[in-house]
Design a protein around this motif. Structure first.
Motif, PDB file in Angstrom:
ATOM      1  N   GLY A  98      -8.508  -2.173  17.316  1.00 38.44           N
ATOM      2  CA  GLY A  98      -7.540  -1.565  17.859  1.00 38.44           C
ATOM      3  C   GLY A  98      -5.938  -2.189  17.646  1.00 38.44           C
ATOM      4  N   ASP A  99      -5.826  -3.038  16.469  1.00 35.46           N
ATOM      5  CA  ASP A  99      -4.688  -3.680  16.077  1.00 35.46           C
ATOM      6  C   ASP A  99      -3.932  -2.984  15.235  1.00 35.46           C
ATOM      7  OD1 ASP A  99      -2.522  -5.218  15.053  1.00 35.46           O
ATOM      8  OD2 ASP A  99      -3.777  -7.267  15.543  1.00 35.46           O
ATOM      9  N   SER A 100      -3.037  -2.107  15.473  1.00 36.37           N
ATOM     10  CA  SER A 100      -2.087  -1.195  14.407  1.00 36.37           C
ATOM     11  C   SER A 100      -1.698  -1.780  13.426  1.00 36.37           C
ATOM     12  CB  SER A 100      -1.242  -0.272  15.195  1.00 36.37           C
ATOM     13  OG  SER A 100      -0.254  -1.047  15.819  1.00 36.37           O
ATOM     14  N   ALA A 101      -1.101  -3.016  13.647  1.00 35.27           N
ATOM     15  CA  ALA A 101      -0.522  -3.915  12.498  1.00 35.27           C
ATOM     16  C   ALA A 101      -1.505  -4.273  11.541  1.00 35.27           C
ATOM     17  CB  ALA A 101       0.134  -5.173  13.232  1.00 35.27           C
ATOM     18  N   VAL A 102      -2.550  -4.812  11.840  1.00 37.26           N
ATOM     19  CA  VAL A 102      -3.658  -5.101  10.842  1.00 37.26           C
ATOM     20  C   VAL A 102      -4.131  -3.818  10.139  1.00 37.26           C
ATOM     21  CG1 VAL A 102      -6.037  -5.665  10.575  1.00 37.26           C
ATOM     22  CG2 VAL A 102      -4.542  -7.052  12.248  1.00 37.26           C
ATOM     23  N   LEU A 103      -4.124  -2.579  10.916  1.00 40.98           N
ATOM     24  CA  LEU A 103      -4.491  -1.061  10.102  1.00 40.98           C
ATOM     25  C   LEU A 103      -3.240  -0.841   9.204  1.00 40.98           C
ATOM     26  CD1 LEU A 103      -6.123   1.897  11.419  1.00 40.98           C
ATOM     27  CD2 LEU A 103      -3.812   2.154  10.240  1.00 40.98           C
ATOM     28  N   LEU A 104      -2.003  -1.092   9.636  1.00 48.56           N
ATOM     29  CA  LEU A 104      -0.980  -0.956   8.636  1.00 48.56           C
ATOM     30  C   LEU A 104      -1.390  -1.580   7.224  1.00 48.56           C
ATOM     31  CD1 LEU A 104       1.603   0.460   8.060  1.00 48.56           C
ATOM     32  CD2 LEU A 104       2.660  -1.387   9.334  1.00 48.56           C
ATOM     33  N   LEU A 105      -1.496  -3.131   7.540  1.00 43.20           N
ATOM     34  CA  LEU A 105      -1.582  -3.844   6.502  1.00 43.20           C
ATOM     35  C   LEU A 105      -3.075  -3.390   5.691  1.00 43.20           C
ATOM     36  CD1 LEU A 105      -1.291  -6.500   4.796  1.00 43.20           C
ATOM     37  CD2 LEU A 105      -2.724  -7.736   6.403  1.00 43.20           C
ATOM     38  N   GLY A 106      -3.999  -3.052   6.221  1.00 40.38           N
ATOM     39  CA  GLY A 106      -5.444  -2.606   5.618  1.00 40.38           C
ATOM     40  C   GLY A 106      -5.075  -1.557   4.678  1.00 40.38           C
ATOM     41  N   PHE A 107      -4.266  -0.331   5.139  1.00 41.57           N
ATOM     42  CA  PHE A 107      -4.357   0.981   4.362  1.00 41.57           C
ATOM     43  C   PHE A 107      -3.295   0.647   3.242  1.00 41.57           C
ATOM     44  CE2 PHE A 107      -6.814   2.666   7.494  1.00 41.57           C
ATOM     45  CZ  PHE A 107      -7.219   3.981   6.671  1.00 41.57           C
ATOM     46  N   THR A 108      -2.203  -0.328   3.352  1.00 40.41           N
ATOM     47  CA  THR A 108      -1.289  -0.675   2.470  1.00 40.41           C
ATOM     48  C   THR A 108      -2.174  -1.398   1.224  1.00 40.41           C
ATOM     49  OG1 THR A 108       0.258  -0.927   3.939  1.00 40.41           O
ATOM     50  CG2 THR A 108       0.750  -2.026   1.770  1.00 40.41           C
ATOM     51  N   CYS A 109      -3.063  -2.225   1.673  1.00 45.39           N
ATOM     52  CA  CYS A 109      -3.987  -2.763   0.640  1.00 45.39           C
ATOM     53  C   CYS A 109      -4.915  -1.728  -0.093  1.00 45.39           C
ATOM     54  CB  CYS A 109      -4.643  -3.989   1.204  1.00 45.39           C
ATOM     55  SG  CYS A 109      -3.595  -5.476   1.804  1.00 45.39           S
ATOM     56  N   ALA A 110      -5.229  -0.682   0.641  1.00 50.81           N
ATOM     57  CA  ALA A 110      -6.203   0.125   0.035  1.00 50.81           C
ATOM     58  C   ALA A 110      -5.419   0.894  -0.970  1.00 50.81           C
ATOM     59  CB  ALA A 110      -6.674   1.050   1.265  1.00 50.81           C
ATOM     60  N   ILE A 111      -4.274   1.497  -0.479  1.00 52.02           N
ATOM     61  CA  ILE A 111      -3.137   2.142  -1.320  1.00 52.02           C
ATOM     62  C   ILE A 111      -3.021   1.337  -2.747  1.00 52.02           C
ATOM     63  CG2 ILE A 111      -0.917   3.094  -1.898  1.00 52.02           C
ATOM     64  CD1 ILE A 111      -1.063   3.813   1.185  1.00 52.02           C
ATOM     65  N   ILE A 112      -2.694  -0.168  -2.670  1.00 55.14           N
ATOM     66  CA  ILE A 112      -2.400  -0.796  -4.005  1.00 55.14           C
ATOM     67  C   ILE A 112      -3.526  -0.829  -4.589  1.00 55.14           C
ATOM     68  CG2 ILE A 112      -1.800  -3.012  -4.667  1.00 55.14           C
ATOM     69  CD1 ILE A 112       0.060  -3.296  -1.997  1.00 55.14           C
ATOM     70  N   GLY A 113      -4.633  -1.091  -4.304  1.00 52.28           N
ATOM     71  CA  GLY A 113      -6.062  -1.326  -4.729  1.00 52.28           C
ATOM     72  C   GLY A 113      -6.416  -0.088  -5.580  1.00 52.28           C
ATOM     73  N   SER A 114      -6.372   1.087  -4.818  1.00 46.51           N
ATOM     74  CA  SER A 114      -6.550   2.512  -5.321  1.00 46.51           C
ATOM     75  C   SER A 114      -5.690   2.702  -6.580  1.00 46.51           C
ATOM     76  CB  SER A 114      -6.232   3.609  -4.276  1.00 46.51           C
ATOM     77  OG  SER A 114      -6.618   4.612  -4.991  1.00 46.51           O
ATOM     78  N   CYS A 115      -4.415   2.399  -6.360  1.00 46.97           N
ATOM     79  CA  CYS A 115      -3.408   2.789  -7.715  1.00 46.97           C
ATOM     80  C   CYS A 115      -3.573   1.877  -8.768  1.00 46.97           C
ATOM     81  CB  CYS A 115      -2.020   2.899  -7.170  1.00 46.97           C
ATOM     82  SG  CYS A 115      -1.183   1.408  -6.643  1.00 46.97           S
ATOM     83  N   THR A 116      -3.927   0.678  -8.675  1.00 43.02           N
ATOM     84  CA  THR A 116      -4.130  -0.382  -9.428  1.00 43.02           C
ATOM     85  C   THR A 116      -5.377   0.099 -10.447  1.00 43.02           C
ATOM     86  OG1 THR A 116      -3.348  -2.180  -7.981  1.00 43.02           O
ATOM     87  CG2 THR A 116      -4.705  -2.817  -9.897  1.00 43.02           C
ATOM     88  N   TRP A 117      -6.616   0.185  -9.814  1.00 44.39           N
ATOM     89  CA  TRP A 117      -7.636   0.795 -10.552  1.00 44.39           C
ATOM     90  C   TRP A 117      -7.326   1.953 -11.295  1.00 44.39           C
ATOM     91  CZ3 TRP A 117     -11.599  -0.491 -13.154  1.00 44.39           C
ATOM     92  CH2 TRP A 117     -12.526   0.461 -13.520  1.00 44.39           C
ATOM     93  N   LEU A 118      -6.924   2.875 -10.667  1.00 50.71           N
ATOM     94  CA  LEU A 118      -6.588   4.102 -11.374  1.00 50.71           C
ATOM     95  C   LEU A 118      -5.780   3.785 -12.711  1.00 50.71           C
ATOM     96  CD1 LEU A 118      -7.610   7.053 -11.020  1.00 50.71           C
ATOM     97  CD2 LEU A 118      -5.231   7.457  -9.274  1.00 50.71           C
ATOM     98  N   THR A 119      -4.510   3.078 -12.500  1.00 50.67           N
ATOM     99  CA  THR A 119      -3.739   2.892 -13.470  1.00 50.67           C
ATOM    100  C   THR A 119      -4.418   2.368 -14.563  1.00 50.67           C
ATOM    101  OG1 THR A 119      -2.019   2.648 -11.841  1.00 50.67           O
ATOM    102  CG2 THR A 119      -1.604   1.900 -14.202  1.00 50.67           C
ATOM    103  N   PHE A 120      -5.027   1.254 -14.339  1.00 49.96           N
ATOM    104  CA  PHE A 120      -6.011   0.648 -15.291  1.00 49.96           C
ATOM    105  C   PHE A 120      -6.987   1.619 -15.998  1.00 49.96           C
ATOM    106  CE2 PHE A 120      -9.977  -1.447 -16.647  1.00 49.96           C
ATOM    107  CZ  PHE A 120      -9.532  -2.732 -17.538  1.00 49.96           C
TER     108      PHE A 120
END
Length: 605
Positions: free
Chosen positions: A83-105
Motif C-alpha cells: 500500500g505504499d504509493s511511493a515504493v510503487l512509484l519507485l518500482g515502476f520507474t525501475c521496471a521502465i528503466i530495466g525494460s528500456c535497457t534490455w530492449l536497447t541492448f
C-alpha cells in the motif's frame, strides 16, 4: 498539479525510459513485423517506414488502450508494495528503466525479442526484489503461459501459414494459367483476409472502443459485412487496375488510375505494352544469386544439384581467410612492420588514414572535418558544430530511410554468401505477374496488423508510465486499472515511429531473406498466418507474441519448399536464444536497480 513533488526526478526518469522503450518497440518489434513486406519487395523500405508510421501512430492515438493494467498480465500482485504509493512509484520507474535497457541492448545486437515479455520480465524483477520469488505467479496463469508461448505461438502460426501457402502454391502459383487463376480467386482471398483482419481489430486492436464486448451476432455481421465490402471493392477497382498491368502490360498506369475502376477495362494499352518490361515490378531476389546470365533459374539449379556444396562453402571460407592473411602479410606489413609505425606514418602524412568499415546498403557517412588541438578550443567549436555535429545528427535521422535492406541482407563473408545462395537456390521463384497479385494483400495485411499493434502493444511502453504518472500526480495508491491520458498515447506512438524510422533497419537487415527466401505470396502467407494466430489466441486467452508468431510462420513457409536446407537454422537459433534471455535479463536489471535504491543507506533525519 502533481502532488509528489519530491519525486519529480523519478517521473523524469520514467518519461525518458518510456520514450526509449517506445523507440525500442519501433526499432525491434515493428521492424521485425515489416521485415517480411520489405524482404519480399511488396514495399520498399521507405514505403514500409511511412506506412508503419501512420498505422502505428493512428492505432496508438485513436484506438489505443485508454485504460492500462497496473500489473502487466497479472504476473505479481499489488500487495507486494504494502500500500505504499511511493515504493510503487519507485518500482515502476525501475521496471521502465530495466525494460528500456534490455530492449536497447537487444536491438543494438540485432536480437528480435518480444517487447511484451520484456515488460513482463521487468515487472517480475521488481516483484522478486520486493517480496522474493513467492511474489511471482509462476504457474499456468502467470509465467508458465509465457514459457509455453515460446512453442505454442510459433507452431500455431506456422500451421496456419503453411496451409495458406500450400493452397496458394498448388491452386494458383503452379496452375496452368496462374495469372488467370489468381485474378479469378483474388476476390475470395480479399474476402477472407478482410474478415480475419477485421476480427483482429475487434479482439486485439481496439481496447478503447470495447468492440470485443459487442453481441456475437453484431460482431459476426460486422466481420462478414466488412469482408464482403472489401471483396466488392476489389472487383470494382482492384481487378481492372491489376488486369491492365499484368495482362495488358500497361506500364503507363499510375497509382491514381486505380480510382477509375471499371473504366480501366476499356483503356487501351501502349502498342509496345506486351514487349516492354516495366508494368510489373521484379520480385525476384537477385542479390543472393550468382548473376550469371547463362545459368539456369535457382530452382532448376537446385533440382539439377548445381547448388553449392559444403566443400565449396569451406573452400570459399578458407580462400577468404587466406586472401585476408596474404593481404596482411603483403606490402603494407613490410612497409610498416608495426602498428606504431603505421600510426607514425599517418601522422607524418606518409600513409593514408585508415577508413572505417563501410556497411553494405547503408548510405556513406558524412566527411567529417579534422582540426588541430582540442575540440573545446573556441576556434574549433564552430568546425565541430557546423561540419561534424550537424551532419552527424542529420545522418542519424535520415540514413535509415535511405538504407538498402536487400543489400544489407545479402552482405557478409564469402562463406556466408555461399550459404545464402545455397539456401535461396532451393526455393522456386514464380512469375512476377502472379506474385504481383499477392503483393497488394500482403500490404493490406501488414498495415492492418500494424494498426492493431499500435493500438494494443503501445501499452508495453506507456502502461507503466501511466501508473507512474497517476501516482506522481495524486499520491494515491493505484487500482488494478489506471486511465491513460491521450498525451501519453501520443508520446508512445511518436517514440515507436521515430524508432522504426531511424533504427528499424538494424533488425530488418538480419531477418527476411537471411532466414529464407521471401516473395509476395510467401510473405502474405506468413503475415496472414500470424494474424490468424493472434485472433485465435485472443479468443482463447493465450498470451502470444507477434514476434514469435511471425517467426513460426516464416519457418513453416520456408519448409514448404520441401527441403530443410531452405532455412537458416543458425539464425533461428539466435532468435530463440534471444527469447530465452529476455525474461531473466530484464528481470535482473529492474530487480537489482529496485533493490539497490530501496535498501540504500540514508542520512539520519
Amino acid at each position: 498539479m502533481p502532488k509528489f513533488h519530491q519525486y519529480d526526478y523519478l517521473f523524469a526518469f520514467s518519461l525518458i525510459g518510456a520514450f526509449i522503450d517506445a523507440y525500442g518497440i519501433g526499432a525491434n518489434d515493428v521492424a521485425n513485423s515489416f521485415a517480411t513486406s520489405v524482404s519480399s519487395k511488396s514495399l520498399t523500405f521507405r514505403q514500409a517506414m511511412f506506412a508503419a508510421a501512420i498505422c502505428e501512430f493512428l492505432g496508438a492515438v485513436l484506438v489505443g488502450a485508454r485504460v492500462a493494467s497496473t500489473i502487466k498480465n497479472g504476473i505479481i500482485s499489488l500487495s507486494v508494495f504494502d500500500g505504499d504509493s511511493a515504493v510503487l512509484l519507485l518500482g515502476f520507474t525501475c521496471a521502465i528503466i530495466g525494460s528500456c535497457t534490455w530492449l536497447t541492448f537487444a536491438t543494438r545486437h540485432a536480437m528480435p525479442v518480444s517487447t511484451t515479455h520484456t515488460t513482463v520480465g521487468s515487472v517480475i524483477g521488481i516483484g522478486i526484489a520486493a517480496k522474493g520469488f513467492g511474489a511471482v505467479k509462476w504457474g499456468w496463469n502467470g509465467v508458465g503461459q509465457i514459457f509455453a508461448s515460446w512453442g505454442i505461438a510459433p507452431c500455431i502460426a506456422g500451421g496456419f501459414a503453411a496451409i495458406v501457402y500450400l493452397i496458394t502454391k498448388y491452386a494458383v502459383l503452379k496452375s496452368r494459367n496462374p495469372v488467370k487463376v489468381g485474378l479469378c480467386t483474388a476476390p475470395i482471398y480479399f474476402f477472407i483476409v478482410a474478415s480475419v483482419l477485421t476480427t483482429s481489430i475487434i479482439v486485439k486492436g481496439s481496447p478503447s472502443l470495447n468492440l470485443d464486448e459487442l453481441p456475437a451476432g453484431t460482431t459476426a455481421g460486422a466481420i462478414l459485412g466488412t469482408g464482403a465490402i472489401v471483396a466488392l471493392l476489389s472487383i470494382l477497382f482492384w481487378l481492372p487496375y491489376v488486369h491492365a498491368k499484368v495482362v495488358k502490360g500497361d506500364y503507363t498506369l499510375k497509382w491514381y488510375h486505380f480510382f477509375m475502376g471499371p473504366m480501366l477495362w476499356k483503356r487501351e494499352a501502349p502498342a509496345d505494352a506486351l514487349t516492354a518490361d516495366g508494368a510489373v515490378p521484379d520480385y525476384r531476389v537477385e542479390a543472393f544469386a550468382d548473376h550469371d546470365p547463362s545459368s539456369t533459374s535457382p530452382a532448376a539449379a537446385a533440382r539439377n544439384q548445381n547448388t553449392i556444396g559444403a566443400e565449396d562453402i569451406e573452400t570459399a571460407g578458407s580462400k577468404d581467410e587466406k586472401d585476408a592473411a596474404s593481404s596482411e602479410e603483403g606490402g603494407n606489413r613490410s612497409e610498416h612492420p608495426s602498428r606504431l609505425a603505421k600510426v607514425e606514418a599517418e601522422l607524418a602524412g606518409e600513409a593514408p588514414k585508415k577508413e572505417g568499415k563501410r556497411i553494405a546498403g547503408r548510405p556513406d557517412p558524412p566527411n567529417y572535418r579534422t582540426f588541430s588541438g582540442s575540440w573545446l578550443e573556441p576556434w574549433n567549436l564552430y568546425t565541430v558544430f557546423r561540419y561534424n555535429a550537424l551532419p552527424w545528427a542529420w545522418y542519424s535521422v535520415s540514413a535509415g530511410l535511405r538504407t538498402d535492406i536487400h543489400a544489407m541482407q545479402a552482405d557478409g563473408s564469402e562463406k556466408e554468401k555461399a550459404k545464402l545462395r545455397q539456401m535461396h537456390a532451393i526455393a522456386e521463384q514464380y512469375d512476377n505477374k502472379v506474385e504481383h497479385l499477392f503483393s497488394f494483400m500482403q500490404v493490406m495485411t501488414a498495415c492492418t496488423a500494424s494498426f492493431a499493434h499500435g493500438a494494443n502493444d503501445v501499452s508495453n511502453a506507456i502502461g507503466p508510465l501511466a501508473v507512474v504518472y497517476a501516482v506522481w500526480s495524486t499520491t494515491e495508491f493505484p487500482g488494478s486499472k489506471e486511465p491513460v491520458p491521450i498525451w501519453i498515447l501520443a508520446f508512445g506512438g511518436a517514440g515507436i515511429v521515430i524508432g522504426l524510422g531511424t533504427y528499424g533497419w538494424k533488425l530488418m537487415s538480419v531477418l527476411g531473406n537471411r532466414l529464407t527466401m521471401h516473395s509476395p505470396s510467401r510473405g502474405f502467407s506468413m503475415e496472414f498466418g500470424a494474424s490468424i494466430t493472434v485472433v485465435l489466441a485472443s479468443y482463447l486467452g493465450i498470451p502470444v507474441s507477434t514476434t514469435q508468431s511471425i517467426t513460426g510462420a516464416t519457418v513453416a513457409v520456408g519448409l514448404c519448399n520441401g527441403d530443410w536446407r531452405a532455412m537458416n537454422w543458425r539464425m533461428l537459433g539466435w532468435i530463440f536464444f534471444s527469447w530465452v534471455l529476455t525474461l531473466p535479463f530484464a528481470a535482473t536489471i529492474s530487480g537489482c536497480l529496485f533493490a539497490i535504491v530501496l535498501n540504500a543507506p540514508r542520512w539520519a533525519a
